[in-house]
Design a protein around this motif. Structure first.
Motif, mmCIF file in Angstrom:
data_model
loop_
_atom_site.group_PDB
_atom_site.id
_atom_site.type_symbol
_atom_site.label_atom_id
_atom_site.label_comp_id
_atom_site.label_asym_id
_atom_site.label_seq_id
_atom_site.Cartn_x
_atom_site.Cartn_y
_atom_site.Cartn_z
ATOM 1 N N GLY A 45 0.815 -1.211 0.000
ATOM 2 C CA GLY A 45 0.000 0.000 0.000
ATOM 3 C C GLY A 45 0.844 1.255 0.000
ATOM 4 N N LEU A 46 1.939 1.237 0.755
ATOM 5 C CA LEU A 46 2.848 2.384 0.785
ATOM 6 C C LEU A 46 3.463 2.605 -0.597
ATOM 7 N N ALA A 47 3.825 1.515 -1.262
ATOM 8 C CA ALA A 47 4.382 1.626 -2.617
ATOM 9 C C ALA A 47 3.364 2.245 -3.566
ATOM 10 N N LEU A 48 2.099 1.851 -3.430
ATOM 11 C CA LEU A 48 1.054 2.396 -4.286
ATOM 12 C C LEU A 48 0.852 3.880 -4.026
ATOM 13 N N VAL A 49 0.904 4.266 -2.773
ATOM 14 C CA VAL A 49 0.746 5.681 -2.423
ATOM 15 C C VAL A 49 1.904 6.505 -2.982
ATOM 16 N N ILE A 50 3.108 5.961 -2.897
ATOM 17 C CA ILE A 50 4.285 6.689 -3.376
ATOM 18 C C ILE A 50 4.204 6.925 -4.883
ATOM 19 N N VAL A 51 3.854 5.887 -5.644
ATOM 20 C CA VAL A 51 3.828 6.038 -7.097
ATOM 21 C C VAL A 51 2.652 6.889 -7.564
ATOM 22 N N SER A 52 1.570 6.896 -6.789
ATOM 23 C CA SER A 52 0.395 7.679 -7.188
ATOM 24 C C SER A 52 0.383 9.072 -6.582
#
Length: 292
Positions: free
Chosen positions: A104-111
């Motif tokens: 989820g953190l990775a998704l937040v970072i890229v978005s």
């Protein structure tokens, strides 16, 4: 020591379509908005699947140590059956939820949708609080509300937003429909467990409604999930493809309405999960055909 097969059974794979369906719908809505991002879609799917597995193990642990699963009709429960130590199931739950947080953190970072960190934290807390802690909301009849919210609008609209930066009417209505089907699956599960849940003081919504009304609500939710798509149809007539699911809704609805015994309701869970997956796929196909 539990076998790999028993751990897989404890993960309750038949519930996983409930996690994937909102991601498919959310991604299809993003495509409809001209903003499809496959990498972000995959990350959203990983988050959803890990959260679902985590909550399944968490429920197994919490219900097991409370004695809720000592007499149970349905799939194997690791703690309730005594095949796995409670601490090991608890660690498995934390591991899945922890990996979900990383994805989820990775998704937040890229978005760059930083506010979704709060939503993600809420999802993890909700996963544990369903049957865990001193006052689990699942024991108070609020599980259906949280399932609708997190497996409907949160998962679907979150997926769309991380790809498109906004949402549209199709995403909103699709999120409500998939949320309703997810709650219908939970209702079928809880109708099966009404006798044992009543004995241990687990006041699910099914227990509060009573057997007959709970069964009827299952059918109503499935019907509403399709009816909502009629509001999209004027601008996207291909969405009427979801009506192809009607024949496949008849059997589980018939089983629910005819008052079959607990063991006869077990197939309804899998059928409802597949209905949710089928709904999401037909929704996605409709979005693609609309764009052609």
């Amino acid at each position: 020591m539990a076998t790999v097969g028993q751990w897989i059974s404890g993960a309750r794979l038949r519930t996983l379509p409930m996690a994937v369906a909102p991601v498919i719908i959310g991604t299809a809505a993003a495509f409809d908005m001209g903003a499809l991002h496959w990498g972000r879609a995959v990350l959203a799917a990983v988050v959803a699947l890990l959260l679902q597995i985590g909550v399944n193990y968490a429920n197994d642990y919490s219900d097991g140590i409370r004695g809720t699963d000592e007499v149970r009709v349905g799939p194997l429960r690791l703690v309730g059956s005594g095949v796995v130590k409670p601490s090991h199931v608890k660690m498995a739950a934390f591991a899945a939820l922890g990996l979900a947080m990383v994805a989820g953190l990775a998704l937040v970072i890229v978005s760059q949708a930083w506010w979704l960190l709060l939503v993600g934290a809420g999802a993890v807390l909700a996963a544990w609080g369903y049957t865990g802690g001193k006052n689990p909301y699942g024991y108070m009849g609020l599980g259906d509300v949280f399932v609708f919210f997190f497996f409907g609008p949160v998962a679907t609209l979150g997926t769309t937003f991380t790809q498109a930066g906004s949402v549209n009417a199709a995403a909103v209505l699709g999120s409500i429909s998939t949320g309703l089907i997810a709650v219908a699956l939970l209702m079928a599960n809880n109708v099966r467990d009404i006798p044992t849940d009543t004995e241990v003081g687990k006041r699910t919504l099914a227990v509060r409604l009573g057997d007959r009304n709970a069964r009827l609500s299952y059918v109503v939710m499935l019907a509403l999930s399709l009816a909502l798509m009629l509001f999209i149809a004027p601008g996207k007539p291909w969405i009427l493809l979801v009506l192809l699911l009607i024949p496949f809704m008849l059997m589980p609805s018939w089983i629910m309405l005819t008052g079959k015994k607990a063991k006869n309701l077990i197939p309804v869970l899998q059928q409802t999960g597949l209905l949710n997956l089928g709904f999401s796929v037909l929704f996605a196909v409709a979005m693609v055909l609309t764009a052609l």
